[in-house]
Scaffold this motif. Structure first.
Motif, PDB file in Angstrom:
ATOM      1  N   ASP A  44       8.499  -3.109   7.037  1.00  0.00           N
ATOM      2  CA  ASP A  44       9.375  -1.980   6.726  1.00  0.00           C
ATOM      3  C   ASP A  44       8.614  -0.964   5.891  1.00  0.00           C
ATOM      4  O   ASP A  44       7.791  -1.321   5.038  1.00  0.00           O
ATOM      5  CB  ASP A  44      10.615  -2.446   5.959  1.00  0.00           C
ATOM      6  N   ALA A  45       8.896   0.307   6.132  1.00  0.00           N
ATOM      7  CA  ALA A  45       8.229   1.383   5.422  1.00  0.00           C
ATOM      8  C   ALA A  45       9.260   2.302   4.783  1.00  0.00           C
ATOM      9  O   ALA A  45      10.363   2.470   5.298  1.00  0.00           O
ATOM     10  CB  ALA A  45       7.326   2.174   6.361  1.00  0.00           C
ATOM     11  N   ILE A  46       8.890   2.868   3.649  1.00  0.00           N
ATOM     12  CA  ILE A  46       9.716   3.847   2.955  1.00  0.00           C
ATOM     13  C   ILE A  46       8.927   5.143   2.889  1.00  0.00           C
ATOM     14  O   ILE A  46       7.815   5.178   2.360  1.00  0.00           O
ATOM     15  CB  ILE A  46      10.083   3.371   1.533  1.00  0.00           C
ATOM     16  N   VAL A  47       9.513   6.218   3.432  1.00  0.00           N
ATOM     17  CA  VAL A  47       8.809   7.499   3.514  1.00  0.00           C
ATOM     18  C   VAL A  47       9.594   8.532   2.723  1.00  0.00           C
ATOM     19  O   VAL A  47      10.813   8.667   2.886  1.00  0.00           O
ATOM     20  CB  VAL A  47       8.646   7.953   4.974  1.00  0.00           C
ATOM     21  N   GLN A  48       8.894   9.277   1.893  1.00  0.00           N
ATOM     22  CA  GLN A  48       9.500  10.338   1.102  1.00  0.00           C
ATOM     23  C   GLN A  48       8.714  11.620   1.296  1.00  0.00           C
ATOM     24  O   GLN A  48       7.486  11.598   1.344  1.00  0.00           O
ATOM     25  CB  GLN A  48       9.531   9.978  -0.381  1.00  0.00           C
ATOM     26  N   GLU A  49       9.447  12.723   1.402  1.00  0.00           N
ATOM     27  CA  GLU A  49       8.800  14.031   1.517  1.00  0.00           C
ATOM     28  C   GLU A  49       8.437  14.536   0.131  1.00  0.00           C
ATOM     29  O   GLU A  49       9.243  14.479  -0.790  1.00  0.00           O
ATOM     30  CB  GLU A  49       9.731  15.016   2.226  1.00  0.00           C
ATOM     31  N   ALA A 109       0.838  -1.195   0.000  1.00  0.00           N
ATOM     32  CA  ALA A 109       0.000   0.000   0.000  1.00  0.00           C
ATOM     33  C   ALA A 109       0.873   1.245   0.000  1.00  0.00           C
ATOM     34  O   ALA A 109       1.968   1.250   0.565  1.00  0.00           O
ATOM     35  CB  ALA A 109      -0.923   0.012   1.214  1.00  0.00           C
ATOM     36  N   VAL A 110       0.358   2.294  -0.633  1.00  0.00           N
ATOM     37  CA  VAL A 110       1.027   3.593  -0.652  1.00  0.00           C
ATOM     38  C   VAL A 110       0.058   4.615  -0.078  1.00  0.00           C
ATOM     39  O   VAL A 110      -1.059   4.772  -0.582  1.00  0.00           O
ATOM     40  CB  VAL A 110       1.439   3.992  -2.080  1.00  0.00           C
ATOM     41  N   PHE A 111       0.499   5.301   0.990  1.00  0.00           N
ATOM     42  CA  PHE A 111      -0.323   6.310   1.646  1.00  0.00           C
ATOM     43  C   PHE A 111       0.263   7.685   1.350  1.00  0.00           C
ATOM     44  O   PHE A 111       1.454   7.920   1.572  1.00  0.00           O
ATOM     45  CB  PHE A 111      -0.369   6.094   3.161  1.00  0.00           C
ATOM     46  N   THR A 112      -0.571   8.583   0.844  1.00  0.00           N
ATOM     47  CA  THR A 112      -0.151   9.957   0.555  1.00  0.00           C
ATOM     48  C   THR A 112      -0.899  10.894   1.481  1.00  0.00           C
ATOM     49  O   THR A 112      -2.140  10.928   1.482  1.00  0.00           O
ATOM     50  CB  THR A 112      -0.452  10.327  -0.905  1.00  0.00           C
ATOM     51  N   THR A 113      -0.158  11.647   2.268  1.00  0.00           N
ATOM     52  CA  THR A 113      -0.769  12.507   3.279  1.00  0.00           C
ATOM     53  C   THR A 113      -0.790  13.960   2.808  1.00  0.00           C
ATOM     54  O   THR A 113      -0.010  14.349   1.938  1.00  0.00           O
ATOM     55  CB  THR A 113       0.010  12.431   4.607  1.00  0.00           C
ATOM     56  N   PRO A 114      -1.654  14.774   3.379  1.00  0.00           N
ATOM     57  CA  PRO A 114      -1.594  16.216   3.100  1.00  0.00           C
ATOM     58  C   PRO A 114      -0.396  16.839   3.825  1.00  0.00           C
ATOM     59  O   PRO A 114       0.370  16.131   4.478  1.00  0.00           O
ATOM     60  CB  PRO A 114      -2.929  16.729   3.648  1.00  0.00           C
ATOM     61  N   LYS A 115      -0.249  18.127   3.729  1.00  0.00           N
ATOM     62  CA  LYS A 115       0.869  18.820   4.363  1.00  0.00           C
ATOM     63  C   LYS A 115       0.867  18.575   5.862  1.00  0.00           C
ATOM     64  O   LYS A 115      -0.167  18.694   6.529  1.00  0.00           O
ATOM     65  CB  LYS A 115       0.772  20.317   4.074  1.00  0.00           C
ATOM     66  N   THR A 116       2.046  18.216   6.388  1.00  0.00           N
ATOM     67  CA  THR A 116       2.169  17.922   7.814  1.00  0.00           C
ATOM     68  C   THR A 116       3.527  18.377   8.320  1.00  0.00           C
ATOM     69  O   THR A 116       4.495  18.460   7.538  1.00  0.00           O
ATOM     70  CB  THR A 116       2.008  16.410   8.080  1.00  0.00           C
ATOM     71  N   SER A 117       3.599  18.663   9.610  1.00  0.00           N
ATOM     72  CA  SER A 117       4.860  19.106  10.224  1.00  0.00           C
ATOM     73  C   SER A 117       5.695  17.927  10.725  1.00  0.00           C
ATOM     74  O   SER A 117       6.814  18.114  11.183  1.00  0.00           O
ATOM     75  CB  SER A 117       4.570  20.055  11.385  1.00  0.00           C
ATOM     76  N   VAL A 118       5.144  16.731  10.649  1.00  0.00           N
ATOM     77  CA  VAL A 118       5.863  15.541  11.126  1.00  0.00           C
ATOM     78  C   VAL A 118       6.991  15.204  10.150  1.00  0.00           C
ATOM     79  O   VAL A 118       6.810  15.241   8.927  1.00  0.00           O
ATOM     80  CB  VAL A 118       4.890  14.353  11.265  1.00  0.00           C
ATOM     81  N   SER A 119       8.167  14.866  10.681  1.00  0.00           N
ATOM     82  CA  SER A 119       9.315  14.555   9.837  1.00  0.00           C
ATOM     83  C   SER A 119       9.164  13.173   9.205  1.00  0.00           C
ATOM     84  O   SER A 119       8.360  12.340   9.654  1.00  0.00           O
ATOM     85  CB  SER A 119      10.604  14.599  10.657  1.00  0.00           C
ATOM     86  N   ALA A 120       9.951  12.942   8.175  1.00  0.00           N
ATOM     87  CA  ALA A 120       9.903  11.653   7.490  1.00  0.00           C
ATOM     88  C   ALA A 120      10.358  10.523   8.404  1.00  0.00           C
ATOM     89  O   ALA A 120       9.806   9.414   8.370  1.00  0.00           O
ATOM     90  CB  ALA A 120      10.783  11.697   6.233  1.00  0.00           C
ATOM     91  N   GLY A 121      11.354  10.789   9.255  1.00  0.00           N
ATOM     92  CA  GLY A 121      11.826   9.760  10.175  1.00  0.00           C
ATOM     93  C   GLY A 121      10.774   9.342  11.175  1.00  0.00           C
ATOM     94  O   GLY A 121      10.578   8.148  11.449  1.00  0.00           O
ATOM     95  N   THR A 122      10.042  10.321  11.717  1.00  0.00           N
ATOM     96  CA  THR A 122       8.973  10.019  12.678  1.00  0.00           C
ATOM     97  C   THR A 122       7.844   9.256  11.995  1.00  0.00           C
ATOM     98  O   THR A 122       7.296   8.285  12.556  1.00  0.00           O
ATOM     99  CB  THR A 122       8.426  11.323  13.281  1.00  0.00           C
ATOM    100  N   ALA A 123       7.482   9.676  10.790  1.00  0.00           N
ATOM    101  CA  ALA A 123       6.428   8.988  10.047  1.00  0.00           C
ATOM    102  C   ALA A 123       6.836   7.560   9.712  1.00  0.00           C
ATOM    103  O   ALA A 123       6.002   6.639   9.732  1.00  0.00           O
ATOM    104  CB  ALA A 123       6.109   9.763   8.774  1.00  0.00           C
TER     105      ALA A 123
END
Length: 374
Positions: free
Chosen positions: A82-87, A57-71
């Motif tokens: 395992d998850a891969i997060v990109q800003e 699954a790929v989740f796309t979020t709206p603008k957020t102040s949370v960092s990629a590492g925390t997400a």
């Protein structure tokens, strides 16, 4: 004329050059070492397959102040994978998780909304099944095999089977190195990677065919002369097209480098990384293999031919005879029309290694004029 253009003109005329064919064992060794490294990296680390091939699954979020590492930590805790997060450029995040089904996806979406402090309804979730990726992979393998077969058939008809074999080896060399680099750096393999891999085949083949065309023209009626060996003419073909190959490769690499280091590195564009890395590595490997692998391999295969082997013996025998008589040797390689049909011609030559020299005058006393007066 620019320095590079002047150098290219001198290379074409045979005034300067580098002995690529004579040092082919060095290039073979370097290629074997790089290929072994790529294969070891592939065997040890393996490929980081994307969700297109493993499902997820790929989740796309709206603008957020949370960092990629925390997400990333929140996504891994919620999913157990395992998850891969990109800003993203919009300020949102793209969270990719493999091995997730529909039921699990809804639960993860709810927990992500709480951890990231965004409305759950504004989180977009896309599910990808592994069967889709398997279909894409099978089609890619089919396309690759068909492409290889057509290349071999075309080159065997347009040139000869030795050139077809050498081009095939060069293509396999380029693909192996590119896939190995993917394994070593850990980039994700996606459909963009497949597109990039199939694209580099054409670039690699283009450089190879350019050299082969020059070689075919230069070796026309080669057995009717005794001035040059096949390897020397092959070396001239490489030198004559060297500047063109360099210019073509640089022009192609510059925009790809922009995609890889600027678009992918700074902007965090996911698929740009997948396509541009395969293109960048493949283009560089293709230029290398065209010069250092394909043509030297053709020369090796061709020198095994009885006629070419006999020609080499005649050429070397003539040079030895000329050296014994104290006659100078013309250090230049031929163009396509430099052959003369009389094998008894006393002119001799060596490979392209230096400037052109005039042959020694015959039948004249030392220091005396030719007898002609103006």
């Amino acid at each position: 004329m620019s320095k590079l253009g002047h150098l290219g003109a001198r290379l074409i005329r045979g005034e300067v050059g580098y002995d690529f064919i004579g040092k082919r064992k060095i290039w073979y060794g370097i290629s074997i070492l790089i290929t072994i490294t790529a294969i070891v990296g592939l065997a040890v680390r393996g490929l980081n397959m994307g969700i297109e091939f493993e499902g997820g699954a790929v989740f796309t979020t709206p603008k957020t102040s949370v960092s990629a590492g925390t997400a990333e930590r929140s996504a891994e805790a919620a999913s157990g994978h395992d998850a891969i997060v990109q800003e993203l450029g919009t300020g949102g995040l793209r969270i990719q998780i493999s091995g997730v089904d529909t039921a699990k996806s809804d639960q993860i979406k709810t927990e992500l909304a709480k951890d990231l402090n965004v409305p759950e309804a504004k989180i977009n979730a896309d599910l990808v099944g592994p069967s889709w990726g398997e279909t894409i992979a099978n089609k890619a393998w089919t396309g690759l095999i068909v492409f290889m077969i057509l290349v071999v058939i075309y080159l065997a008809i347009a040139f000869e089977w030795r050139m077809a074999v050498a081009a095939l080896v060069a293509l396999i060399h380029d693909i192996t190195i590119t896939v190995g680099i993917y394994a070593l750096v850990g980039f994700e393999v996606t459909t963009g990677t497949i597109i990039g891999l199939l694209t580099i085949l054409g670039y690699s083949l283009y450089d190879t065919v350019v050299v082969f065309d020059s070689l075919k023209e230069g070796t026309k009626d080669i057995t009717k002369q005794t001035r040059y060996t096949y390897s020397e003419i092959a070396n001239r073909s490489i030198n004559g097209t060297l500047v063109r190959s360099i210019n073509t490769t640089i022009v192609a690499l510059l925009p790809v480098a922009g995609l890889l280091f600027i678009g992918g590195g700074f902007l965090g564009a996911g698929m740009l990384n997948d396509i541009s890395l395969s293109l960048f590595v493949g283009l560089a490997a293709g230029a290398y293999s065209s010069i250092f692998i394909a043509t030297p391999l053709v020369a090796d295969l061709k020198e095994r031919d009885p006629q070419i082997k006999a020609l080499k013996k005649r050429v070397l025998a003539k040079r030895a005879s000329a050296a014994a008589k104290g006659e100078s040797v013309e250090a230049s390689a031929p163009q396509g029309d430099d052959f003369d049909d009389d094998p008894s011609d006393d002119e001799t030559a060596t490979a392209v290694v230096g400037p052109r020299h005039q042959p020694a005058s015959r039948g004249r006393g030392r220091g005396r004029p030719s007898g002609k007066r103006r």
